[in-house]
Design an enzyme around this catalytic site. Structure first.
Site, PDB file in Angstrom:
ATOM      1  N   ASP A   8      31.212  28.986  40.049  1.00  0.00           N
ATOM      2  CA  ASP A   8      32.326  29.784  39.547  1.00  0.00           C
ATOM      3  C   ASP A   8      31.891  31.238  39.684  1.00  0.00           C
ATOM      4  O   ASP A   8      31.092  31.730  38.901  1.00  0.00           O
ATOM      5  CB  ASP A   8      32.588  29.407  38.076  1.00  0.00           C
ATOM      6  CG  ASP A   8      33.554  30.365  37.384  1.00  0.00           C
ATOM      7  OD1 ASP A   8      34.196  31.172  38.082  1.00  0.00           O
ATOM      8  OD2 ASP A   8      33.658  30.286  36.145  1.00  0.00           O
ATOM      9  N   LYS A  70      34.724  41.487  42.353  1.00  0.00           N
ATOM     10  CA  LYS A  70      35.771  40.506  42.648  1.00  0.00           C
ATOM     11  C   LYS A  70      37.156  41.162  42.681  1.00  0.00           C
ATOM     12  O   LYS A  70      38.079  40.661  43.315  1.00  0.00           O
ATOM     13  CB  LYS A  70      35.730  39.406  41.574  1.00  0.00           C
ATOM     14  CG  LYS A  70      36.510  38.159  41.920  1.00  0.00           C
ATOM     15  CD  LYS A  70      36.288  37.122  40.839  1.00  0.00           C
ATOM     16  CE  LYS A  70      37.131  35.892  41.018  1.00  0.00           C
ATOM     17  NZ  LYS A  70      36.914  34.930  39.916  1.00  0.00           N
ATOM     18  N   GLU A 171      40.430  28.102  41.069  1.00  0.00           N
ATOM     19  CA  GLU A 171      39.846  27.980  39.722  1.00  0.00           C
ATOM     20  C   GLU A 171      40.637  27.022  38.820  1.00  0.00           C
ATOM     21  O   GLU A 171      40.038  26.177  38.159  1.00  0.00           O
ATOM     22  CB  GLU A 171      39.714  29.358  39.070  1.00  0.00           C
ATOM     23  CG  GLU A 171      38.573  30.161  39.692  1.00  0.00           C
ATOM     24  CD  GLU A 171      38.693  31.659  39.450  1.00  0.00           C
ATOM     25  OE1 GLU A 171      39.535  32.071  38.636  1.00  0.00           O
ATOM     26  OE2 GLU A 171      37.936  32.415  40.090  1.00  0.00           O
ATOM     27  N   ASP A 193      44.124  30.749  31.503  1.00  0.00           N
ATOM     28  CA  ASP A 193      42.753  31.226  31.674  1.00  0.00           C
ATOM     29  C   ASP A 193      42.632  32.658  31.152  1.00  0.00           C
ATOM     30  O   ASP A 193      43.056  33.599  31.817  1.00  0.00           O
ATOM     31  CB  ASP A 193      42.385  31.142  33.166  1.00  0.00           C
ATOM     32  CG  ASP A 193      40.974  31.634  33.456  1.00  0.00           C
ATOM     33  OD1 ASP A 193      40.323  32.202  32.552  1.00  0.00           O
ATOM     34  OD2 ASP A 193      40.515  31.445  34.598  1.00  0.00           O
TER      35      ASP A 193
END
Lengths: 625, 176
Positions: A8, A70, A171, A193
């Site tokens: 992850d 990211k 994800e 999330d």
């Protein structure tokens, strides 16, 4: 064949997991932590640092400490997100020749994927060190909204780090895999999330072997960090109101306050009030100042209410986009550390009218799911041998009709177990072995698989002979039971072919029966056990009196005899507590024999009771394999 | 873990038309190897698992208290702050030092150790965390001041020492 790992690769933190013994497990990094900060730096000593070490020097080296990469990976320079982030990121970025983004670290320009590769390379090295084997392949997760270019860049990052990237996985799909939701048919799943810095919602549809992303949404600048900031601001304000001191000007005080408020936030997930206690936080002309404030869960919820509300609004709009209604959603999965907050769970639950999945650590669930995917890809490994289990417990009948289990249900076979038993009466020369199967407590309620006798036991007082009973189930489920008298070596045995050949329904029925009768069975067994020990106690008392003869004064003798009679009279009453009481009284009375025989000088002496007491039930001197 | 019974019977030799004797022996040899290797692997797995479990258990014994011990560190910090204030006022009572020592002793017995940080030493992010910079007579990039003590539990960092670094001369010039 080397293991495939699941990674992850997060905005703030990354985690890695691997399948071990059929289950996904998080692999700790070199620093002993389950997550690694996604931060890279070139230190002032010109050393490249990754993870926690990079974080520890970020304050004094902000220009060369790269985080949140990211947010930039695979994006065009002209992307509004990049333009927005450019304003607040403390390191330098510029447009690359190809129209992408480049990042300056120390005196070189790097592509975002090169920075991510450094994080991945550390993960690779740490995982190899921890597992003690070479790792070459990986599954890496990305947000569901990542486009082709972002996915390709992430894949490149993996390859630069030396991985063969077997799959780029969404994800939310990983989170669903961790919960095993891929096995469901035609289900619609919402993944909520709430990470440290970003919030993502995805709607998934599971059908057959595929997981389709129906819709995504979120806010790239909403996360748990906002909560921390808000709590901190509140505390600073409150303190100013209370003491007239502004601690926000004092970096050390602020740092202590930040840590304390983060701790308080975590504490308030389980308790309703937390105390923030920081003595000597600062000082002024009048002397040292202390910080002592209570923060209630209610206050915290009030402070962050707007953030949670915002997330629910986004959730609502994403679901509307799919033309689904709330009723169509079968499962909800929570991801991200902030979802531990009860108010957030409550808000999601209220919106859907059902409980979300949240029993897997929300910080680790994506990495665990990535490992599940890696395990599926690894698939046909030959070294997994399918082993059966015994569906029901196996054992023998012992004194009073008790079912004594030697092999418990769900034991993986082949297996063997040995236990030593004894006789239940004086001069008993044979024992019957009643081989039983089932989950109930009493032999009468279990199924008899076989019966056999072992005879030729030399006459001896009860409890003295040692009969070794062995159960052995081979890989084909064939049960062999043998009984052996350890004194003579005589033995008998039986082979039962069909010990595991029960239909699923039969097994389920037997298990259900055991569950419904559990309480009643327990009582029955308790009574029998009390009766068994009462009988043994009577036997012992009578024997002791006999052996002691005239050495026991008459009053002691009659006292014991009275108690023996009392115990005998309640023995058949069926009342376990009265039985135990009477037995306790007798056992106390017997002590007097010893006291009388050893004289007054040693009234607590070894007493014949202790030395010759046979085992309480038939079960003997122990077990061995 | 429960695995459902899908153990495939590898025996299909009977349906094959008159196999050559060599092939049958070869076949059996192959199976023998496969089974023997599978058995060895299973044995090895068990032994390795036991070793890993042993190691894990040791780690739990050693580091299982880490979170608990970490919670004591702010208490030690507060003691340090209190003592430094009292020292300045000349009121530091010996008993207070003794209480701090008592607390530190208890934690020491469980493996906690305070890091020795020297001013002028090289900054090491494995042990230290930088919280700021000050102008100092020390060489730039080295530790100029220790703000909060760092602690180790055996060989693991429970909390890095918080330090201020001496400023780089280069930066001073670029800032001007």
């Amino acid at each position: 064949m080397s293991k495939i790992i699941g990674i992850d690769l997060g905005t703030t933190n990354s985690a890695v997991a691997v399948i071990q013994g059929g289950e996904p497990k998080i692999v700790e990094n070199n620093e002993g932590a389950n997550t690694t900060p996604s931060i890279v730096a070139i230190s002032k000593a010109n050393e490249r640092l990754v993870g926690l070490l990079a974080k520890r020097q970020s304050v004094t080296n902000p220009k060369n400490t790269i985080f949140s990469v990211k947010r930039l990976i695979g994006r065009k320079w002209s992307d509004p997100e990049v333009q927005r982030d450019k304003a607040w990121l403390p390191y330098e970025i510029k447009e690359s020749d190809a129209g992408g983004v480049e990042i300056k670290m120390s005196d070189r320009w790097y592509k975002p994927e090169e920075i991510s590769a450094m994080v991945l390379a550390k993960i690779k090295a740490d995982t190899e060190a921890k597992l003690g084997e070479k790792i070459e392949e990986a599954v890496i997760t990305v947000p569901a909204y990542f486009d082709d270019s972002q996915r390709q860049a992430t894949k490149n990052a993996g390859e630069i780090a030396g991985f063969k990237v077997k799959r780029i996985l969404n994800e939310p799909t990983a989170a669903a895999l961790a919960y095993g939701l891929n096995k469901k048919k035609n289900e619609k799943i919402v993944v909520y999330d709430f990470g440290g810095g970003t919030f993502d919602v995805s709607v998934l549809e599971v059908g057959g072997d595929t997981v389709e992303v129906k819709a995504t949404g979120g806010d790239t600048h909403l996360g748990g960090d906002d909560f921390d900031k808000t709590i901190n601001e509140h505390l600073v304000k409150e303190y100013k109101k209370q003491e007239g001191i502004d601690v926000s000007k004092d970096p050390l005080a602020l740092q202590r306050l930040r840590e304390a408020s983060e701790r308080a936030k975590h504490e308030l997930s389980t308790s309703v009030e937390a105390e923030i206690n920081l003595p000597y936080i600062t000082s002024d002309v009048s002397g040292p100042k202390h910080f002592l404030l209570k923060l209630t869960r209610a206050k915290l919820e009030e402070l962050v209410h707007d953030y949670i509300e915002r997330s629910i609004k986004i959730l609502d709009s994403v679901i509307k986009e799919t033309n689904l209604t709330i009723k169509d959603i079968d499962e909800i999965v929570l991801v991200g550390g902030q979802t531990r907050m009860p108010a957030m769970q409550e808000a999601v639950k209220k919106y859907f009218g059902k409980d979300p999945h949240r029993n897997i650590n929300p910080d680790e669930v994506v990495a665990l799911g990535a490992a599940v995917q890696a395990g599926i890809l690894q698939g046909d490994v030959k070294d997994i041998l399918l082993l059966d289990v015994t569906p029901l417990s196996l054992g023998i009948e012992t004194r009073g009709g008790i079912f004594t289990k030697l092999i418990e249900k769900n034991t993986t076979i082949p297996t063997a177990k040995t236990q030593v038993f004894s006789t239940a009466a004086d001069s008993q020369t044979s024992v019957e072995i009643n081989v039983l199967q089932g989950e109930r407590e009493m032999a009468a309620d279990a199924k008899t698989l076989a019966r056999f006798m072992l005879d030729g036991i030399p006459p001896a007082p009860m409890g003295v002979p040692q009969i070794e009973v062995s159960f052995d189930i081979d890989a084909n489920g064939i049960l062999s039971v043998s009984a052996k008298d350890k004194a003579t070596g005589r033995s008998q045995s039986v082979r039962i072919e069909a010990s595991t050949a029960l239909s699923k329904e039969e097994i389920e029925k037997l298990k259900a029966e055991a569950a419904t009768h559990a309480e009643e069975d327990r009582k029955k067994r308790e009574l029998v056990e009390a009766k068994n020990s009462a009988e043994q106690l009577i036997y012992l008392a009578e024997k002791s009196l006999r052996e002691a003869g005239d050495k026991v004064p008459a009053d002691v003798k009659s006292g014991i005899e009275k108690k023996i009679e009392a115990l005998k009279s309640v023995k058949e009453s069926g009342d376990a507590s009265r039985l135990k009481e009477a037995a306790a009284e007798l056992s106390q009375e017997i002590q007097k024999i010893g006291a009388a025989m050893y004289g007054k000088s040693d009234n607590a002496g070894p007493g014949s009771a202790g030395e010759e007491e046979p085992p309480k039930t038939e079960e003997g001197t122990g077990t061995s394999n | 873990m429960i695995m459902n019974d899908e153990v495939k019977k590898p025996d299909e030799g009977g349906s094959q038309p008159s196999p050559q004797p060599e092939t049958e022996i070869d076949q059996l040899k192959r199976k023998l190897d496969e089974y023997l290797n599978g058995w060895k692997r299973a044995k090895a797995d068990l032994i390795n698992y036991q070793k890993d479990e042993g190691k894990r258990f040791e780690e739990i014994m050693k580091f299982g208290t880490m979170d608990f011990i970490r919670d004591f560190i702010p208490v030690l910090d507060s003691f340090d702050l209190a003592l430094s204030v009292l020292e300045k006022e000349g009121k530091a009572e010996r008993g207070v030092y003794m209480i701090r020592a008592q607390l530190e002793d208890v934690l020491k017995k469980r493996g906690l150790e305070r890091m020795a940080v020297a001013v002028g030493a090289l900054f090491d992010p494995a042990l230290h965390e930088s919280v700021g910079e000050i102008e100092s007579g020390e060489p730039p990039g080295t530790i100029a001041e220790e703000i909060e003590h760092g602690y180790l539990l055996y060989d693991r960092v429970v909390r890095p020492a918080r330090v201020k670094l001496a400023k780089w001369k280069q930066e001073l010039t670029t800032n001007n």
